[in-house]
Design an enzyme around this catalytic site. Structure first.
Site, short mmCIF file in Angstrom:
data_model
loop_
_atom_site.label_atom_id
_atom_site.label_comp_id
_atom_site.label_asym_id
_atom_site.label_seq_id
_atom_site.Cartn_x
_atom_site.Cartn_y
_atom_site.Cartn_z
N ASP A 94 -1.94 3.44 -11.43
CA ASP A 94 -1.38 4.76 -11.16
C ASP A 94 -1.73 5.48 -12.47
OD1 ASP A 94 0.36 3.84 -13.15
OD2 ASP A 94 1.97 3.43 -11.91
N SER A 95 -1.30 6.91 -12.49
CA SER A 95 -1.46 7.69 -13.66
C SER A 95 -0.49 7.52 -14.83
CB SER A 95 -1.69 9.25 -13.36
OG SER A 95 -0.21 9.53 -13.00
N GLY A 96 0.68 6.83 -14.60
CA GLY A 96 1.48 6.85 -15.77
C GLY A 96 2.62 8.01 -15.35
N GLY A 97 2.23 8.97 -14.44
CA GLY A 97 3.03 10.27 -14.38
C GLY A 97 4.45 9.65 -14.22
N ASP A 148 -0.49 13.66 -12.43
CA ASP A 148 0.53 14.50 -11.69
C ASP A 148 1.86 14.54 -11.87
OD1 ASP A 148 0.80 12.04 -10.52
OD2 ASP A 148 1.46 13.04 -8.65
N GLN A 191 0.89 16.84 -3.83
CA GLN A 191 2.05 17.32 -4.16
C GLN A 191 2.79 18.57 -3.54
OE1 GLN A 191 4.54 15.30 -5.45
NE2 GLN A 191 3.40 14.08 -6.79
N GLY A 218 5.31 12.36 -4.36
CA GLY A 218 6.71 13.12 -4.16
C GLY A 218 7.29 12.62 -3.06
N ASP A 268 2.28 1.15 -1.34
CA ASP A 268 2.68 0.05 -2.51
C ASP A 268 4.11 0.35 -2.80
OD1 ASP A 268 3.20 1.30 -5.33
OD2 ASP A 268 2.35 2.82 -4.10
N CYS A 306 7.86 -17.07 9.82
CA CYS A 306 7.04 -16.60 8.50
C CYS A 306 6.11 -17.91 7.97
CB CYS A 306 8.01 -16.19 7.36
SG CYS A 306 7.02 -16.04 5.97
N CYS A 308 5.01 -18.34 4.91
CA CYS A 308 4.72 -18.39 3.56
C CYS A 308 5.26 -19.99 2.86
CB CYS A 308 5.67 -17.44 2.85
SG CYS A 308 7.37 -17.61 2.83
N CYS A 311 9.29 -20.50 3.30
CA CYS A 311 9.52 -20.71 4.58
C CYS A 311 9.22 -22.09 5.01
CB CYS A 311 9.41 -19.77 5.54
SG CYS A 311 10.16 -18.16 5.10
N HIS A 337 8.26 -15.06 -0.71
CA HIS A 337 8.44 -14.77 0.83
C HIS A 337 8.11 -13.31 1.01
CE1 HIS A 337 10.29 -14.50 4.75
NE2 HIS A 337 11.22 -13.43 4.06
#
Length: 376
Positions: A94-97, A148, A191, A218, A268, A306, A308, A311, A337
């Site tokens: 990401d940009s850090g914004g 941004d 945005q 946003g 994400d 599941c 995983c 589980c 999980h």
């Protein structure tokens, strides 16, 4: 040839949802996908090898945090973030914004960038579009994000307009500053708050700049679900169909399923590991909290549907015990999980699209789960 290419492989005849393949320097990844968040070059409590084995594709790292520690110079010496953390798949920064703008009392926004105080030691710091891209070039992830401003909700029309226009200027500056355009893709971010004309305009201008992909920002900043879905719908309508679309910060099941309906390819969220730390789990029947008394003598698997590691090997009673005892192993098992649950959900999403039954899958999945107001 772009550093990241997007190939649409199927469009569901029932829903219009799509599957695709994101071709990156570190491998191909099927979409739609959920991307686990590795803020400080680690997904909390899960090893890179486990992530790879459970089907993770793209993993996120956070520009702001890696800039503060260990520093971009260390990432350069390591040969990039993948080598640094030993993750062999694609990564996105990401940009850090978002982190900078969350420091409301410690930062000052100007046209050149944002001045703020390091919350760890009080040092004065400055982050600009050029600096953000420089740090991301040093980190070396396959996909970078434009710098941004993520505005709060609600925001006035005037504030949202001025912020969106500055975000566009910053996007152009960041694109011009990219020193590795043939090696790292760069996405622009739409945005404009809860205002259709602002989001339309922002998307149109970003498309004119010809980014490798586009993100929708946003959202998930305090608005209700109908408002969020409305903002996503407006944002994606002006984006090119043949480039990847990324909805930032979304990980609740109903939000993911709704996003796929709107031709979002990437999502994400820190949700799976964050809620695991409090004993909360996503299951095929909905959300549960494993610390509750009814699981004390429940020796069945956490989620029979599941596959995983958790589980397959541990009972609800044992997970209840670990959580009540505040054992780190419990948090680790719950994180495994939740992360695998969302990765598996998106595998099922892709299969339903390929079989032209996504609307049916979405309806059946939502009906089988008990949702609270947060949607997981």
């Amino acid at each position: 040839m772009r550093p990241v290419e997007f190939e649409i492989t199927h469009i569901c005849r029932q829903s219009g949802a799509r599957t695709g393949i994101l071709h990156t320097p570190h491998g191909d990844v099927e979409t739609p996908m959920f991307m686990p968040v590795g803020t400080q070059a680690t997904v909390k409590f899960i090893s890179p090898e486990e992530l790879y084995d459970m089907g993770a594709g793209v993993v996120l790292a956070n520009t702001y945090h890696l800039w503060l520690q260990p520093g971009e110079d260390i990432l350069v010496k390591a040969g990039g973030v993948q080598k640094f953390m030993n993750y062999h798949g694609p990564m996105l920064t990401d940009s850090g914004g978002f982190q900078v703008f969350s420091l409301a009392k410690l930062r000052k926004i100007e046209e050149e960038g944002v001045s703020f105080r390091n919350p760890r030691n009080g040092d004065k710091l400055f982050l600009s579009p050029e600096k953000s891209i420089h740090i991301q070039n040093c980190i070396g992830a396959d996909i970078m994000m434009s710098f941004d401003e993520c505005i709060p909700y609600p925001a006035t029309y005037d504030y949202a307009k001025k912020s969106m226009e500055r975000t566009l200027r910053w996007a152009k500056r960041g694109k011009d500053a990219n020193q590795r355009p043939d090696e790292q893709a760069l996405f622009g971010i739409v945005q404009g708050g809860d205002y259709e004309d602002l989001r339309d305009y922002c998307a149109e201008k970003l498309v004119e700049m010809d980014f490798d992909g586009y993100a929708i920002g946003g959202t998930s900043v305090g608005e209700d679900k109908p408002t969020m879905y409305r903002m996503v719908k407006w944002s994606q309508e002006k984006l090119p169909f043949d480039k990847p679309r990324y909805l930032m910060g979304v990980g609740a099941v109903n939000d993911l399923l709704e996003a796929v309906s709107m031709n979002i390819d990437m999502c994400d969220c820190v949700l799976p590991t964050r809620i695991a730390r409090h004993g909360t789990l996503m299951t095929s029947e909905g959300r549960i909290n494993i610390s509750r008394p009814q699981y004390r003598d429940d020796f069945g698997p956490l989620d029979p549907q599941c596959d995983c590691y958790t589980c397959r090997n541990y009972s609800r009673a044992y997970l209840h015990h670990l959580t009540r005892a505040k054992e780190g192993f419990g948090t680790r098992l719950l994180s495994i999980h939740n992360t695998r649950f969302l990765l598996k959900l998106m595998e099922e999403v892709r299969q339903a699209i390929k079989e032209d039954r996504y609307d049916d899958f979405k309806r059946q999945t939502l009906a089988s789960m008990k949702f609270d107001e947060r949607g997981f």
